[in-house]
Design a protein around this motif. Structure first.
Motif, mmCIF file in Angstrom:
data_model
loop_
_atom_site.group_PDB
_atom_site.id
_atom_site.type_symbol
_atom_site.label_atom_id
_atom_site.label_comp_id
_atom_site.label_asym_id
_atom_site.label_seq_id
_atom_site.Cartn_x
_atom_site.Cartn_y
_atom_site.Cartn_z
ATOM 1 N N VAL A 1 -39.140 45.848 84.857
ATOM 2 C CA VAL A 1 -40.481 45.639 84.313
ATOM 3 C C VAL A 1 -40.328 45.034 82.922
ATOM 4 O O VAL A 1 -39.601 45.573 82.086
ATOM 5 N N PHE A 2 -41.035 43.938 82.669
ATOM 6 C CA PHE A 2 -40.974 43.241 81.393
ATOM 7 C C PHE A 2 -42.299 43.441 80.668
ATOM 8 O O PHE A 2 -43.357 43.097 81.196
ATOM 9 N N ILE A 3 -42.231 44.014 79.449
ATOM 10 C CA ILE A 3 -43.417 44.374 78.673
ATOM 11 C C ILE A 3 -43.377 43.605 77.357
ATOM 12 O O ILE A 3 -42.378 43.664 76.633
ATOM 13 N N ASN A 4 -44.460 42.910 77.023
ATOM 14 C CA ASN A 4 -44.487 42.121 75.789
ATOM 15 C C ASN A 4 -44.826 42.989 74.570
ATOM 16 O O ASN A 4 -45.041 44.204 74.701
ATOM 17 N N ARG A 5 -44.895 42.372 73.422
ATOM 18 C CA ARG A 5 -45.146 43.088 72.156
ATOM 19 C C ARG A 5 -46.497 43.803 72.130
ATOM 20 O O ARG A 5 -46.681 44.771 71.414
ATOM 21 N N GLN A 6 -47.453 43.303 72.891
ATOM 22 C CA GLN A 6 -48.787 43.908 72.931
ATOM 23 C C GLN A 6 -48.864 45.062 73.940
ATOM 24 O O GLN A 6 -49.912 45.668 74.098
ATOM 25 N N GLY A 7 -47.763 45.349 74.618
ATOM 26 C CA GLY A 7 -47.744 46.450 75.574
ATOM 27 C C GLY A 7 -48.228 46.052 76.959
ATOM 28 O O GLY A 7 -48.474 46.912 77.792
ATOM 29 N N LYS A 8 -48.326 44.763 77.217
ATOM 30 C CA LYS A 8 -48.790 44.276 78.517
ATOM 31 C C LYS A 8 -47.595 43.929 79.397
ATOM 32 O O LYS A 8 -46.633 43.311 78.946
ATOM 33 N N ILE A 9 -47.693 44.295 80.652
ATOM 34 C CA ILE A 9 -46.655 43.958 81.620
ATOM 35 C C ILE A 9 -46.803 42.477 81.969
ATOM 36 O O ILE A 9 -47.869 42.039 82.396
ATOM 37 N N THR A 10 -45.730 41.730 81.775
ATOM 38 C CA THR A 10 -45.772 40.307 82.118
ATOM 39 C C THR A 10 -45.194 40.050 83.501
ATOM 40 O O THR A 10 -45.608 39.121 84.175
ATOM 41 N N ARG A 11 -44.226 40.865 83.904
ATOM 42 C CA ARG A 11 -43.593 40.713 85.222
ATOM 43 C C ARG A 11 -42.994 42.020 85.692
ATOM 44 O O ARG A 11 -42.554 42.826 84.890
ATOM 45 N N GLN A 12 -42.958 42.151 87.017
ATOM 46 C CA GLN A 12 -42.199 43.219 87.662
ATOM 47 C C GLN A 12 -41.372 42.556 88.755
ATOM 48 O O GLN A 12 -41.920 41.860 89.610
ATOM 49 N N ILE A 13 -40.063 42.757 88.706
ATOM 50 C CA ILE A 13 -39.143 42.139 89.654
ATOM 51 C C ILE A 13 -38.406 43.247 90.395
ATOM 52 O O ILE A 13 -37.675 44.023 89.777
ATOM 53 N N ALA A 14 -38.595 43.319 91.691
ATOM 54 C CA ALA A 14 -37.968 44.370 92.509
ATOM 55 C C ALA A 14 -36.711 43.826 93.177
ATOM 56 O O ALA A 14 -36.630 43.721 94.400
ATOM 57 N N GLN A 15 -35.740 43.473 92.345
ATOM 58 C CA GLN A 15 -34.445 43.014 92.846
ATOM 59 C C GLN A 15 -33.466 42.990 91.687
ATOM 60 O O GLN A 15 -33.863 43.011 90.526
ATOM 61 N N SER A 16 -32.188 42.922 92.014
ATOM 62 C CA SER A 16 -31.162 42.821 90.992
ATOM 63 C C SER A 16 -31.227 41.443 90.353
ATOM 64 O O SER A 16 -31.428 40.444 91.037
ATOM 65 N N LEU A 17 -31.073 41.397 89.042
ATOM 66 C CA LEU A 17 -31.146 40.129 88.322
ATOM 67 C C LEU A 17 -29.800 39.806 87.681
ATOM 68 O O LEU A 17 -29.094 40.699 87.204
ATOM 69 N N SER A 18 -29.484 38.527 87.653
ATOM 70 C CA SER A 18 -28.308 38.061 86.929
ATOM 71 C C SER A 18 -28.627 38.084 85.436
ATOM 72 O O SER A 18 -29.784 38.239 85.035
ATOM 73 N N GLU A 19 -27.604 37.873 84.632
ATOM 74 C CA GLU A 19 -27.846 37.841 83.184
ATOM 75 C C GLU A 19 -28.766 36.677 82.821
ATOM 76 O O GLU A 19 -29.675 36.831 82.004
ATOM 77 N N SER A 20 -28.579 35.533 83.451
ATOM 78 C CA SER A 20 -29.448 34.383 83.151
ATOM 79 C C SER A 20 -30.878 34.646 83.639
ATOM 80 O O SER A 20 -31.842 34.235 82.993
ATOM 81 N N GLY A 21 -31.019 35.346 84.765
ATOM 82 C CA GLY A 21 -32.352 35.721 85.246
ATOM 83 C C GLY A 21 -33.042 36.664 84.283
ATOM 84 O O GLY A 21 -34.233 36.503 83.979
ATOM 85 N N LEU A 22 -32.290 37.642 83.787
ATOM 86 C CA LEU A 22 -32.846 38.561 82.784
ATOM 87 C C LEU A 22 -33.286 37.797 81.548
ATOM 88 O O LEU A 22 -34.385 37.994 81.040
ATOM 89 N N GLU A 23 -32.423 36.909 81.063
ATOM 90 C CA GLU A 23 -32.739 36.137 79.858
ATOM 91 C C GLU A 23 -33.993 35.296 80.047
ATOM 92 O O GLU A 23 -34.812 35.176 79.140
ATOM 93 N N GLN A 24 -34.150 34.726 81.229
ATOM 94 C CA GLN A 24 -35.338 33.910 81.505
ATOM 95 C C GLN A 24 -36.617 34.727 81.333
ATOM 96 O O GLN A 24 -37.564 34.289 80.661
ATOM 97 N N TYR A 25 -36.649 35.930 81.891
ATOM 98 C CA TYR A 25 -37.846 36.765 81.796
ATOM 99 C C TYR A 25 -37.984 37.385 80.410
ATOM 100 O O TYR A 25 -39.106 37.599 79.936
ATOM 101 N N ILE A 26 -36.878 37.645 79.747
ATOM 102 C CA ILE A 26 -36.910 38.185 78.388
ATOM 103 C C ILE A 26 -37.522 37.154 77.440
ATOM 104 O O ILE A 26 -38.302 37.495 76.555
ATOM 105 N N ASN A 27 -37.165 35.887 77.627
ATOM 106 C CA ASN A 27 -37.726 34.826 76.768
ATOM 107 C C ASN A 27 -39.241 34.789 76.848
ATOM 108 O O ASN A 27 -39.913 34.410 75.882
#
Length: 164
Positions: free
Chosen positions: A135-161
């Motif tokens: 689950v990716f949560i932005n600075r305002q406390g809003k969920i931007t994405r939920q991904i129900a699978q294993s992510l690579s480091e580059s996949g994590l970085e993409q959603y973190i950005n």
């Protein structure tokens, strides 16, 4: 005729009360935090998500017997290390069910890990039906994405950005 109308009206009112009485009222969210919770970490310290409002957060739901969860740990550790000094991002693991402390030790988890309660309240709050679940949560406390699978480091970085 009046009696039939009365019975229909009364039946309708009863049905309305029955239906609305069965629909739970959603909890009132903490201002700015969509799905707030408080859980204990593995040392017994309390952690409340809304206390960290203003900081992007990645929640990683996992189970100790999940091979995909194990394969994701090095990527989560790497992301955690990258942002730990700047405190720009929090990576938080949320363990579901038993064996979480052993998992953390055997897999070398370096980020904060919380234990979901016995009723799996937080997992239910975030609609976690399979793991890993990120689950990716932005600075305002809003969920931007939920991904129900294993992510690579580059996949994590993409959603973190997206939440930085």
């Amino acid at each position: 005729m009046k009696r039939q109308l009365f019975i229909i009206l009364l039946s309708s009112i009863i049905m309305i009360f029955m239906v609305t009485g069965c629909i739970p009222n959603p909890p009132t969210p903490t201002p700015g935090m969509e799905k707030d919770f408080t859980l204990l970490d593995l040392s017994g310290q309390s952690f409340t998500l809304s206390d960290h409002l203003g900081k992007p957060i990645v929640l990683c739901f996992f189970m100790s017997n999940c091979p995909a969860c194990k394969s994701e740990v090095p990527h989560l550790n790497s992301v955690h290390q990258k942002y730990a000094d700047s405190e720009e991002l929090m990576v938080i693991g949320i363990g579901i069910r038993a064996g979480i402390a052993e998992f953390v030790q055997s897999q070398g988890v370096q980020y904060l890990v919380l234990q979901d309660d016995e009723d799996e309240t937080v997992s239910d709050l975030y609609s976690v039906w399979s793991v890993p679940h990120n689950v990716f949560i932005n600075r305002q406390g809003k969920i931007t994405r939920q991904i129900a699978q294993s992510l690579s480091e580059s996949g994590l970085e993409q959603y973190i950005n997206e939440i930085l």
